[in-house]
Design an enzyme around this catalytic site. Structure first.
Site, PDB file in Angstrom:
ATOM      1  N   TYR A  87      26.455 -98.283  -2.821  1.00 44.91           N
ATOM      2  CA  TYR A  87      25.655 -97.518  -3.778  1.00 44.91           C
ATOM      3  C   TYR A  87      26.054 -96.049  -3.811  1.00 44.91           C
ATOM      4  O   TYR A  87      25.820 -95.361  -4.789  1.00 44.91           O
ATOM      5  CB  TYR A  87      24.154 -97.639  -3.471  1.00 44.91           C
ATOM      6  CG  TYR A  87      23.606 -99.056  -3.546  1.00 44.91           C
ATOM      7  CD1 TYR A  87      24.399-100.109  -3.974  1.00 44.91           C
ATOM      8  CD2 TYR A  87      22.300 -99.338  -3.188  1.00 44.91           C
ATOM      9  CE1 TYR A  87      23.907-101.400  -4.029  1.00 44.91           C
ATOM     10  CE2 TYR A  87      21.793-100.634  -3.248  1.00 44.91           C
ATOM     11  CZ  TYR A  87      22.608-101.659  -3.667  1.00 44.91           C
ATOM     12  OH  TYR A  87      22.117-102.933  -3.720  1.00 44.91           O
ATOM     13  N   LYS A 109      29.330-109.073   7.038  1.00 40.61           N
ATOM     14  CA  LYS A 109      30.245-110.044   6.420  1.00 40.61           C
ATOM     15  C   LYS A 109      31.602-109.800   7.053  1.00 40.61           C
ATOM     16  O   LYS A 109      32.591-109.472   6.388  1.00 40.61           O
ATOM     17  CB  LYS A 109      30.236-109.828   4.895  1.00 40.61           C
ATOM     18  CG  LYS A 109      30.986-110.857   4.092  1.00 40.61           C
ATOM     19  CD  LYS A 109      30.321-112.213   4.057  1.00 40.61           C
ATOM     20  CE  LYS A 109      31.191-113.192   3.299  1.00 40.61           C
ATOM     21  NZ  LYS A 109      30.808-114.601   3.506  1.00 40.61           N
ATOM     22  N   ASP A 118      25.577-114.385   4.313  1.00 45.44           N
ATOM     23  CA  ASP A 118      25.290-115.614   3.554  1.00 45.44           C
ATOM     24  C   ASP A 118      24.449-116.573   4.394  1.00 45.44           C
ATOM     25  O   ASP A 118      23.497-117.198   3.903  1.00 45.44           O
ATOM     26  CB  ASP A 118      26.568-116.268   3.018  1.00 45.44           C
ATOM     27  CG  ASP A 118      27.774-116.097   3.942  1.00 45.44           C
ATOM     28  OD1 ASP A 118      27.646-115.403   4.973  1.00 45.44           O
ATOM     29  OD2 ASP A 118      28.836-116.651   3.646  1.00 45.44           O
ATOM     30  N   ASP A 137      19.159-104.607   0.679  1.00 38.27           N
ATOM     31  CA  ASP A 137      18.458-104.583  -0.601  1.00 38.27           C
ATOM     32  C   ASP A 137      18.174-106.016  -1.064  1.00 38.27           C
ATOM     33  O   ASP A 137      17.051-106.379  -1.434  1.00 38.27           O
ATOM     34  CB  ASP A 137      19.358-103.845  -1.617  1.00 38.27           C
ATOM     35  CG  ASP A 137      18.620-103.438  -2.867  1.00 38.27           C
ATOM     36  OD1 ASP A 137      17.385-103.598  -2.911  1.00 38.27           O
ATOM     37  OD2 ASP A 137      19.282-102.964  -3.813  1.00 38.27           O
ATOM     38  N   ASP A 139      14.379-108.448  -0.854  1.00 33.45           N
ATOM     39  CA  ASP A 139      13.727-109.065  -2.017  1.00 33.45           C
ATOM     40  C   ASP A 139      13.554-110.565  -1.760  1.00 33.45           C
ATOM     41  O   ASP A 139      12.531-111.157  -2.078  1.00 33.45           O
ATOM     42  CB  ASP A 139      14.554-108.860  -3.295  1.00 33.45           C
ATOM     43  CG  ASP A 139      14.064-107.663  -4.102  1.00 33.45           C
ATOM     44  OD1 ASP A 139      13.570-106.700  -3.477  1.00 33.45           O
ATOM     45  OD2 ASP A 139      14.179-107.690  -5.346  1.00 33.45           O
TER      46      ASP A 139
END
Ligand code: NAD
Length: 352
Positions: free
Chosen positions: A141, A186, A219, A243, A247
């Site tokens: 970001y 990751k 994942d 982020d 959610d």
């Protein structure tokens, strides 16, 4: 104690939910004998409309001088033009960076009374009590962005220093809980993740030998959050993974309207906000769930003002309101109208 709190209502349902947060803070101040001074300022779309910028300098200055900041939400369809020179979220990104707020804490718990509000099976939800610590000022970001007519790139960059400080904060929080830290990356695909894993391993082994550390791929984490969420204690991860995972984790609690957050830096000053957005679809209707904002107020009392008993009292009061069945529309059983925003705020104050 005396404290100055800046309130940034923002856009959409932001002003409706922050009004209830402020009301609860006033009730806490009067019950426990504290002096809290409130200053309100503009951020996001409403700031663009009146000042031409998402974060006016006056807002920045007030926040720099405050003990804590309570924010509603920013954004909405009115400001969604992708070609607009200034966007509401820039206000949020800039204030986080200006205040050095690198750790975003998002606790997720399930309430027995709200099991019906989740799409998951009750046995999966039993005993969920986890805390996601998301790195907030690095990664994709904030990396350099490039765009030509037919190509685009966003740089994901992390320094060891940025990783170290957020992992340290997460490990300290794990120490006060069940002493289990899950670092999510990751590392099989990303160089930033390999650095993340190496630095995390070094810090935790050296400074937090009492904490049990595991590394999992993002994942797999997304899958385990749905399959065995109660197995997590503290999760620490980089900006974008955090982020998305938070959610996803909101499904465990039943609604975004229940999840608070705190954004912290090196000092005590923090920014507190519900994890949800400005919910333009329900703005102005008086039906938004204020519990996420009120629980953010509890985090403000705990982390910025050091008022542990007051924070716990607010959390108990929200639980009591839920127990009493004061459930806004997003968490009300099907066919029930649901409590209004103001009724939910009143129920918390009454329980306090
Ligand atoms: P959203 O969180 O605003 O809404 C998603 C859904 O959840 C909607 O159906 C909404 O009605 C519901 N919802 C959210 N909060 C609720 C509450 N307190 N009570 C009851 N229902 C609630 O996400 P979105 O629709 O993707 O985004 C809307 C706007 O908010 C966009 O402009 C987006 O950029 C912005 N946004 C801002 C923030 C922030 O300020 N931190 C975060 C996310 C999205």
């Amino acid at each position: 104690m005396k404290a100055t709190i800046v309130v940034l209502p923002g856009d959409g349902i932001g002003p409706e939910v922050t009004a209830q947060g402020v009301r609860v803070l006033r009730a806490v101040a009067s019950k426990f004998g504290h002096q809290i001074e409130f200053r309100e300022a503009l951020i996001g779309g409403c700031a663009i409309d009146t000042m031409g910028t998402a974060l006016p300098p006056e807002t920045s200055a007030l926040c720099q001088a405050a003990d804590a900041i309570l924010l509603g939400a920013v954004g909405g369809p009115k400001w969604d033009d992708p070609n607009a020179p200034v966007r509401p979220e820039q206000g949020l990104f800039t204030i986080r960076q200006e205040l050095g707020l690198f750790a975003n804490l998002r606790p997720v718990t399930t309430h027995p009374k709200l099991i019906h509000a989740s799409t998951l099976r009750p046995e999966v939800l039993k005993g969920v009590d986890l805390l996601v610590v998301r790195e907030l000022t690095g990664g994709l970001y904030y990396g350099e962005k490039q765009r030509t007519a037919d190509s685009a790139s966003d740089l994901c960059a992390y320094t060891a220093h940025e990783i170290r400080r957020v992992v340290r904060r997460a490990a300290e929080l794990a120490r006060g809980r069940r002493k289990k830290l899950t670092s999510v990356d990751k590392a099989n695909a990303l160089e930033t993740s390999r650095l993340w894993r190496q630095v995390t391993e070094e810090i935790v082994r050296k400074e937090f030998p009492d904490i049990s550390l595991e590394h999992i791929l993002v994942d797999a984490c997304a899958m385990y959050l749905m399959r065995k969420p109660a197995s997590f204690d503290v999760i620490v991860t980089e900006n974008m993974f955090g982020d998305i995972l938070t959610d996803e984790a909101s499904v465990l609690a039943g609604s975004m309207g229940l999840l608070p957050s705190a954004s912290l830096g090196e000092g005590k000053r923090g920014l507190y906000e519900p994890i949800h957005g400005s919910a333009p679809d329900i703005a102005g209707k008086g039906i938004a769930n204020p519990y996420a904002t009120i629980l953010s107020v509890a985090m403000l009392l705990r982390y910025s003002l050091g008022l542990q008993a007051e924070a716990a009292a607010v959390e108990r009061a929200v639980n009591a309101a839920i127990e009493r069945g004061v459930l806004p529309a997003d968490i009300a059983p099907a066919g029930h109208q649901g409590a209004s925003t103001v009724e939910a705020g009143q129920a918390v104050v009454a329980a306090l």
